[in-house]
Motif scaffolding. Structure first.
Motif, PDB file in Angstrom:
ATOM      1  N   LYS A 108       0.911  -1.088   0.045  1.00  0.00           N
ATOM      2  CA  LYS A 108      -0.060  -0.023  -0.079  1.00  0.00           C
ATOM      3  C   LYS A 108       1.011   1.218   0.004  1.00  0.00           C
ATOM      4  CE  LYS A 108      -4.246  -1.806   2.131  1.00  0.00           C
ATOM      5  NZ  LYS A 108      -4.883  -1.805   3.453  1.00  0.00           N
ATOM      6  N   LYS A 109       1.994   1.301   0.812  1.00  0.00           N
ATOM      7  CA  LYS A 109       2.944   2.123   0.779  1.00  0.00           C
ATOM      8  C   LYS A 109       3.579   2.631  -0.665  1.00  0.00           C
ATOM      9  CE  LYS A 109       6.606   4.368   3.518  1.00  0.00           C
ATOM     10  NZ  LYS A 109       7.607   4.810   2.510  1.00  0.00           N
ATOM     11  N   ALA A 110       4.120   1.508  -1.345  1.00  0.00           N
ATOM     12  CA  ALA A 110       4.570   1.719  -2.397  1.00  0.00           C
ATOM     13  C   ALA A 110       3.563   2.221  -3.542  1.00  0.00           C
ATOM     14  CB  ALA A 110       5.063   0.376  -2.958  1.00  0.00           C
ATOM     15  N   LYS A 111       2.185   1.588  -3.461  1.00  0.00           N
ATOM     16  CA  LYS A 111       1.313   2.375  -4.413  1.00  0.00           C
ATOM     17  C   LYS A 111       0.893   3.739  -4.020  1.00  0.00           C
ATOM     18  CE  LYS A 111      -1.796  -0.632  -3.750  1.00  0.00           C
ATOM     19  NZ  LYS A 111      -3.099  -1.503  -3.890  1.00  0.00           N
ATOM     20  N   ASN A 112       1.135   4.146  -2.756  1.00  0.00           N
ATOM     21  CA  ASN A 112       0.708   5.688  -2.512  1.00  0.00           C
ATOM     22  C   ASN A 112       1.933   6.478  -3.253  1.00  0.00           C
ATOM     23  OD1 ASN A 112      -1.637   5.440  -1.237  1.00  0.00           O
ATOM     24  ND2 ASN A 112      -0.773   4.850   0.655  1.00  0.00           N
ATOM     25  N   ASP A 113       3.140   5.981  -2.929  1.00  0.00           N
ATOM     26  CA  ASP A 113       4.397   6.632  -3.385  1.00  0.00           C
ATOM     27  C   ASP A 113       4.501   6.790  -4.714  1.00  0.00           C
ATOM     28  OD1 ASP A 113       5.467   6.810  -0.916  1.00  0.00           O
ATOM     29  OD2 ASP A 113       6.783   4.924  -1.082  1.00  0.00           O
TER      30      ASP A 113
END
Length: 336
Positions: A108-113
């Motif tokens: 999820k963090k990678a997609k937000n970045d």
């Protein structure tokens, strides 16, 4: 190396696909590992129940000594195996399942970045578009054109820095994914190997323990106890004694029959001797010489002699029959 922002759409779809693929399959693998651990927990519980049943049977076994001892040791070893299995489940939960579950927030963090990076890229494109419009409308308005250029350069620098950071983050994400997959499965294999090594050790001991069961000794112990319950009581008559009693009765009956026959023969001999002596005495007393007896008197005397002989025979036969009956059916003390 900065990514080419002009091909951002293709890059965005490629990176997003990679992140979504990891998120989906890691979640599935984590759920499968969790189900695997649940099955192991069920096997552990069934093993505990089995060990308890074996131990309960062993404690009730009183005759087969070696069987009882071996089964009790086997139950203890089997319980120890289930304890190692429980440790295997706990370690797998911590080292495998939780590590894979933790990839959900990472993805999820990678997609937000990724989303932030391409939002900044879209902002850069918008600033560049504004600069081109300002130059097209008022080429002589240097103040407005300079302001648009400064905004566009600032957005470009921000997009470039964000793109570089995103590239590093994507590299780190891929590296972490590969390393975590490697470490997770190595840890899983290590946990399995430790458990199975301990299990093989304990199963080997259990195998040797069960080989120590002495079937013949336990069978002899059972037979000795069984014979003690099935032995004849004091009131029971053994088969050999019954046969001896029958032989003794038969011998006594033969002796009684032989004795009765001897008595009968002796009685007949005495009767014959008495008859002969009686006949001789009567003949010597009553019968005179033939030279002095008339024919008529002689005839009458012969008739009387024949009657006397027949009466004596009847009396002797009656006495012999009575003696025979007495000897055959003697109701003396030996019949009581």
């Amino acid at each position: 190396m900065a990514l080419d922002l002009r091909s951002s759409e293709l890059e965005h779809s490629f990176i997003k696909e990679r992140i979504c693929n990891v998120e989906k399959h890691f979640s599935e693998i984590s759920s499968k590992f969790s189900a695997y651990n649940k099955k192991l927990a069920y096997v552990r519980d069934c093993g505990d129940d089995l060990a308890k049943s074996i131990l309960s049977f062993a404690t009730k076994e009183n005759l087969n000594i070696t069987l009882r001892s071996s089964l009790m040791q086997f139950a203890d070893l089997f319980i120890a195996i289930q304890e190692y299995r429980d440790a295997q489940i706990q370690r797998a939960d911590v080292k495998v399942v939780h590590e894979l579950v933790n990839y959900n927030p990472i993805c999820k963090k990678a997609k937000n970045d990724l989303k932030t990076c391409f939002e900044i890229r879209a902002k850069e494109i918008a600033k560049k578009s504004q600069l081109e419009k300002a130059r097209g409308k008022n080429p002589t308005n240097w103040q407005k054109i300079a302001q648009a250029e400064r905004a566009m350069n600032q957005a470009k620098e921000e997009a470039t820095q964000t793109t570089i950071d995103l590239f590093k983050k994507i590299d780190n994400f891929e590296r972490k994914k590969i390393e975590d997959i490697k470490n997770v499965f190595l840890e899983f294999i290590k946990i399995e190997m430790v458990f199975h090594a301990k299990a093989i050790e304990l199963y080997t001991t259990a195998y040797n323990v069960l080989k120590n069961i002495k079937v013949e000794d336990d069978l002899k112990e059972f037979q000795s106890h069984f014979r003690s319950y099935t032995a004849p009581s004091q009131h029971d008559v053994p088969t050999g004694n019954v046969q001896n009693n029958e032989d003794t009765s038969r011998i006594q009956h033969d002796d009684m029959t032989f004795h009765a026959q001897n008595q009968t023969e002796q009685t007949e001999n005495v009767s014959n001797i008495s008859l002969k002596s009686c006949v001789k005495s009567k003949a010597s007393i009553h019968v005179p010489s033939s030279s002095f007896i008339s024919p008529v008197s002689k005839k009458h005397r012969e008739v009387r002699m024949s009657d006397t002989k027949s009466r004596i025979k009847v009396e002797n036969s009656s006495s012999n029959f009575g003696s025979f009956v007495e000897s055959k059916f003697d109701f003396g003390d030996h019949c009581v």
